[in-house]
Design an enzyme around this catalytic site. Structure first.
Site, PDB file in Angstrom:
ATOM      1  N   HIS A 126       0.837  -1.200   0.000  1.00  0.00           N
ATOM      2  CA  HIS A 126       0.000   0.000   0.000  1.00  0.00           C
ATOM      3  C   HIS A 126       0.870   1.247   0.000  1.00  0.00           C
ATOM      4  O   HIS A 126       1.816   1.371   0.782  1.00  0.00           O
ATOM      5  CB  HIS A 126      -0.916   0.021   1.227  1.00  0.00           C
ATOM      6  CG  HIS A 126      -1.780   1.246   1.293  1.00  0.00           C
ATOM      7  ND1 HIS A 126      -2.731   1.525   0.337  1.00  0.00           N
ATOM      8  CD2 HIS A 126      -1.807   2.288   2.172  1.00  0.00           C
ATOM      9  CE1 HIS A 126      -3.322   2.665   0.636  1.00  0.00           C
ATOM     10  NE2 HIS A 126      -2.775   3.154   1.725  1.00  0.00           N
ATOM     11  N   SER A 127       0.554   2.189  -0.905  1.00  0.00           N
ATOM     12  CA  SER A 127       1.222   3.479  -1.008  1.00  0.00           C
ATOM     13  C   SER A 127       2.723   3.261  -1.226  1.00  0.00           C
ATOM     14  O   SER A 127       3.099   2.648  -2.225  1.00  0.00           O
ATOM     15  CB  SER A 127       0.925   4.299   0.252  1.00  0.00           C
ATOM     16  OG  SER A 127       1.182   5.663   0.033  1.00  0.00           O
ATOM     17  N   MET A 128       3.602   3.727  -0.344  1.00  0.00           N
ATOM     18  CA  MET A 128       5.032   3.446  -0.521  1.00  0.00           C
ATOM     19  C   MET A 128       5.277   1.959  -0.650  1.00  0.00           C
ATOM     20  O   MET A 128       6.139   1.517  -1.420  1.00  0.00           O
ATOM     21  CB  MET A 128       5.835   4.002   0.652  1.00  0.00           C
ATOM     22  CG  MET A 128       7.338   3.782   0.529  1.00  0.00           C
ATOM     23  SD  MET A 128       8.319   4.336   1.949  1.00  0.00           S
ATOM     24  CE  MET A 128       8.343   2.835   2.929  1.00  0.00           C
ATOM     25  N   ALA A 185       3.591  -0.198  -2.149  1.00  0.00           N
ATOM     26  CA  ALA A 185       3.362  -0.672  -3.514  1.00  0.00           C
ATOM     27  C   ALA A 185       4.645  -0.583  -4.334  1.00  0.00           C
ATOM     28  O   ALA A 185       4.990  -1.503  -5.093  1.00  0.00           O
ATOM     29  CB  ALA A 185       2.248   0.129  -4.173  1.00  0.00           C
ATOM     30  N   SER A 188      -1.644  -0.919  -4.126  1.00  0.00           N
ATOM     31  CA  SER A 188      -2.757  -0.174  -3.545  1.00  0.00           C
ATOM     32  C   SER A 188      -2.371   1.272  -3.281  1.00  0.00           C
ATOM     33  O   SER A 188      -1.295   1.546  -2.745  1.00  0.00           O
ATOM     34  CB  SER A 188      -3.172  -0.852  -2.233  1.00  0.00           C
ATOM     35  OG  SER A 188      -4.060  -0.052  -1.489  1.00  0.00           O
TER      36      SER A 188
END
Length: 245
Positions: A89-91, A93, A117
């Site tokens: 998720h975010s970083m 990803a 994500s």
């Protein structure tokens, strides 16, 4: 000796699949602990613990995303091979994507899906490093940390260097333009009201794989996956995607 980066949230006697989760900037392995209730008994649930937090609190922060990825690649390849899904998720990803590129480069094929994500594959460059106040503002704008955390001087002193370092890593990160397409399938997920990435931008992950691709948009902001944890975990572990005929 460094503490292992992989935190095992479930330990099936005879695991059939593995889900490896990569946290967001400032996040920790405990973010995915509750996903135990959403995974099948035969799934081995593992979360990555970046240096400088929780059980790795005493370790120095990593100066570059590349160094972080190389260490994670080595540790993940040391695990017994199982059909594996990466979720970031975010970083996380970006970390998951770069780690999978290196794992596939070794010839390993057991990571069959990458779930990305809350992040687009390409981000515009940032002109300058963020100040501490800019880091706090960015975190609060995304809804990831309640304001009271930064209002407490002790918590601020403890957490801000970790979060700021993560932001430096991801702000400096630029995916290489000349990389092979992933063999694994890619499933991009995002919140409908995420201020950081639109569904159209999330759909650009399609260009990173030669395999199947899916895009799921769920109600919510950047941290849509907190209230939708059940649905997100199940989407990560759904039957393998297929290329359209």
């Amino acid at each position: 000796m460094p503490t292992p980066a992989l935190t095992q949230h479930t330990s099936p006697v005879a695991p059939a699949r593995r889900l490896v989760c990569f946290p967001h900037a400032g996040g920790a392995a405990s973010f995915y602990r509750d996903w135990r209730q959403f995974t099948q008994p035969e799934v081995e649930l593992i979360a990555v613990q970046y240096p400088g937090r929780e059980n790795r609190m005493r370790e120095p922060l990593v100066p570059t995303l590349e160094k972080l990825v190389l260490a994670l690649t080595e540790e993940l390849l040391a695990l017994p091979p199982l059909p594996t899904v990466f979720f970031g998720h975010s970083m996380g990803a970006a970390v998951a994507y770069e780690t999978l590129l290196r794992i596939e480069h070794t010839g390993a094929t057991h990571v069959t899906r990458l779930c990305v994500s809350g992040r687009a594959p390409q981000r515009p460059p940032r002109a300058s490093a963020r100040t501490d106040e800019e880091v706090v503002a960015a975190v609060l704008a995304l809804g990831g940390t309640h304001a009271s955390v930064f209002e407490d001087p002790d918590l601020r002193e403890l957490l801000l260097p970790i979060i700021a370092n993560d932001y430096r890593l991801i702000d400096a990160y630029r995916p290489a333009t000349e990389v092979p397409l992933l063999r694994a399938s890619v499933h991009a997920l995002t919140g409908s009201d995420d201020p950081q990435v639109t569904p159209e931008e999330a759909g650009q992950w399609r260009a990173t794989t030669s395999g199947p691709f899916a895009l799921t948009v769920l109600d919510g902001d950047h941290f849509y996956l907190v209230p939708e944890a059940d649905q997100v975990a199940r989407a990560a572990l759904e039957p393998e995607l297929r290329l359209p005929v």
